[in-house]
Write an enzyme that holds these catalytic residues in place. Structure first.
Site, short mmCIF file in Angstrom:
data_model
loop_
_atom_site.label_atom_id
_atom_site.label_comp_id
_atom_site.label_asym_id
_atom_site.label_seq_id
_atom_site.Cartn_x
_atom_site.Cartn_y
_atom_site.Cartn_z
N LYS A 181 28.48 38.87 41.56
CA LYS A 181 29.71 38.88 42.51
C LYS A 181 29.38 39.76 43.55
O LYS A 181 28.66 40.60 43.67
CB LYS A 181 31.01 39.73 41.59
CG LYS A 181 32.32 39.69 42.12
CD LYS A 181 33.44 40.39 41.39
CE LYS A 181 34.56 40.40 42.10
NZ LYS A 181 35.71 40.53 41.21
N SER A 221 40.06 38.05 40.49
CA SER A 221 39.19 37.71 41.61
C SER A 221 37.99 37.41 41.47
O SER A 221 37.51 36.51 42.61
CB SER A 221 39.24 39.30 42.52
OG SER A 221 38.56 40.21 41.78
N SER A 246 40.25 40.37 36.60
CA SER A 246 39.54 39.79 37.48
C SER A 246 38.45 38.93 36.98
O SER A 246 37.66 38.29 37.47
CB SER A 246 38.85 40.41 38.63
OG SER A 246 39.99 41.03 39.46
#
Lengths: 450, 81
Positions: A38, A121, A146
């Site tokens: 990420k 996310s 997320s």
């Protein structure tokens, strides 16, 4: 490796999962596992923008602790970790649908339907994991859901560990009391491998709890602890008819059959978590945005990322200009809310009050876990929505995407979203929650659902 | 509790942000909708509850509180790695 490189390019051109690729040695021909990261997690020599515009051209000088742990983990193994790139996500983690990407970034598309959201996310992590045909682990992060939401929307496994298990050193913070680095993968074995590889006590992170690493892979099939006990499961987040949804029910039936074959008894009943459900969302947003607004105050064009040479502006006006021009709307909204909640005149009513309600929520969970081993329910209230529909909903309605997932995140409880079939041809997820620091138990149970 | 123009201006000043006129108008409506959700916590009785700063108990590992004084009267501490 040429096939890997070509696949990455093809997937990214169609789905926008990577903000940056990492060069790969195309001559390597041994065993490998590809790893995506990420964007908020630092790896040396690759930009770390947290999917924002304001951090463009920020290159970290060190690896985050999870990357160091991963490199160490594979040192004496016959398989090489191939870091392939940084995945897109909502800017600074601000979103449940991965549509709030930085001003200059592209929205990623759902791997099953390119008109739908990946979930946020960590949408890029989930999307790429679902799409790649190679063995793949994604290092993701969750503040309020997320990992679980995108895992559910993209049909992959997503583990959010206990708060404090995994070092946050080298993670661009959203909210320091809520952020947890976790794993996404296509099967439970690689979730266990992923957890082993990122785990490792870190003296530099004062919120990392001292612990011995566990052999999560070996413990997946170890029934010995559970053989003479009864596993108690609580069902949560029932539908309007007070029933568990059909996809989750099917998985629970599979679980009961497999436990039965292993001679392990199981008791299942519904659990009332209405207090937790009602108040988790406001508490989560008040606290996370208060912390986030503090964390983002360092992004002002002085030390990191976007900078201009001011000629006629004083410091204050320069900071205002950089921040106003380079933060997305969603980021500005969240900074405003967070700043408000911790302002002197309002702090007691909002931030301090939320910290007290959080204590009550955690106590309710701990009380439940005195009587139950696991809580099970759907990961999200809906399947992945259409991206065009999301553009027409209000920011408040977008926050509702976190309704189920924010609860265990607020309490720092470990939880996993596992694929639970389809609804209207789109993946659904089932969430399993267990008590603090019981990841071995959580993965063991997840492994029984096949 | 509602966020009006004055309050929004004050918050933006604290946050080092300047909104355009259309952002200002748009945000006021959106933020107040979210505030309705925030205000739910007011109904919870937290009379005898202490606030918590982390979801779990943390025992901080501290190094020994020692430092070497150098010749010009400054203390030298360990380098952050």
């Amino acid at each position: 490796m040429k096939e890997v490189i070509q696949e990455i390019e093809n997937i990214n051109n169609s789905f926008n999962y990577l903000v940056e690729t990492i060069p790969i040695d195309e001559n390597y021909d041994g065993d490998f596992i590809t790893i995506s990261i990420k964007d908020a997690i630092l790896i040396k020599n690759s930009q770390a923008r947290s999917s924002s515009k304001i951090l463009n051209n920020y290159f970290p000088v060190n690896d985050s602790k999870v990357i160091k742990n991963t490199k160490d983990y594979f040192k004496n193994k016959n398989i090489k970790p191939i870091f392939i790139g940084k995945t897109i996500h909502d800017e600074f983690g601000f979103g449940g649908y991965n549509v709030n990407v930085g001003i200059d970034k592209k929205i990623p598309k759902n791997p099953y339907d390119d008109k739908r959201s990946c979930g946020g996310s960590s949408g890029g992590c989930a999307g790429f994991t679902a799409k790649t045909k190679f063995r793949h682990i994604s290092i993701a992060e969750s503040t309020g859901g997320s990992i679980s939401t995108p895992a559910s929307f993209c049909g992959v496994y997503g583990l959010t560990p206990t708060y404090g298990l995994i070092s946050r050193d080298g993670l661009i913070s959203y909210a320091n009391s809520l952020d947890k680095i976790g794993i996404m993968a296509k099967d439970i074995l690689d979730i266990a491998v992923g957890l082993e590889m990122i785990d490792g006590y870190d003296l530099n992170d004062c919120t990392n709890v001292k612990h011995e690493n566990k052999n999560y892979v070996d413990l997946l099939n170890d029934d010995t602890k559970y053989k003479n006990n009864t596993i108690k499961i609580g069902l949560i987040n029932l539908d309007e008819n007070n029933q568990i949804n059909n996809n989750v029910k099917d998985k629970i039936d599979q679980l009961k059959n497999n436990l039965d074959k292993s001679n392990i008894k199981v008791e299942i009943e519904t659990v009332d978590i209405s207090f937790i459900n009602k108040y988790s969302l406001p508490v989560y947003y008040i606290l996370s945005l208060s912390e986030a607004s503090t964390n983002l105050s360092k992004l002002c064009g002085l030390r990191y990322g976007v900078q201009n040479i001011p000629t006629n502006l004083n410091y204050n006006d320069y900071f205002i200009k950089i921040r106003s021009e380079n933060f997305s709307k969603e980021t500005k909204r969240r900074i405003i809310l967070g700043t408000f909640a911790r302002m002197a005149s309002y702090r007691d009513a909002y931030m301090n009050k939320a910290m007290r309600v959080r204590k009550l929520i955690i106590d309710k969970y701990l009380e439940i876990f005195n009587n139950f081993d696991f809580l099970i329910g759907p990961s999200t209230p809906t399947i992945a929505p259409l991206i065009d529909e999301i553009k027409n909903i209000s920011p408040y309605e977008e926050m509702l995407a976190d309704t189920y997932c924010c609860c265990p995140n607020l309490a720092g409880l470990p939880h996993i979203s596992i694929p639970s079939g389809k609804d209207n041809n789109m993946p659904t997820g089932m969430m399993i929650i267990s008590n603090h620091f019981t990841e071995d138990k959580l993965l063991w149970l997840s492994n029984k659902i096949k | 509790m509602k966020i009006d123009d004055n309050l929004l201006n004050q918050i933006c000043k604290n946050a080092r942000l300047k909104l355009t006129e259309s952002e200002n108008n748009e945000f006021k409506i959106q933020l107040n909708e979210i505030m309705d959700m925030f205000n739910l916590i007011c109904e919870v009785d937290t009379n005898k509850i202490n606030p918590i700063y982390h979801p779990i108990d943390l025992n901080y590992e501290l190094r020994e509180d020692i430092a070497n004084e150098n010749k010009v009267g400054f203390f030298i501490g360990p380098k952050i790695k």
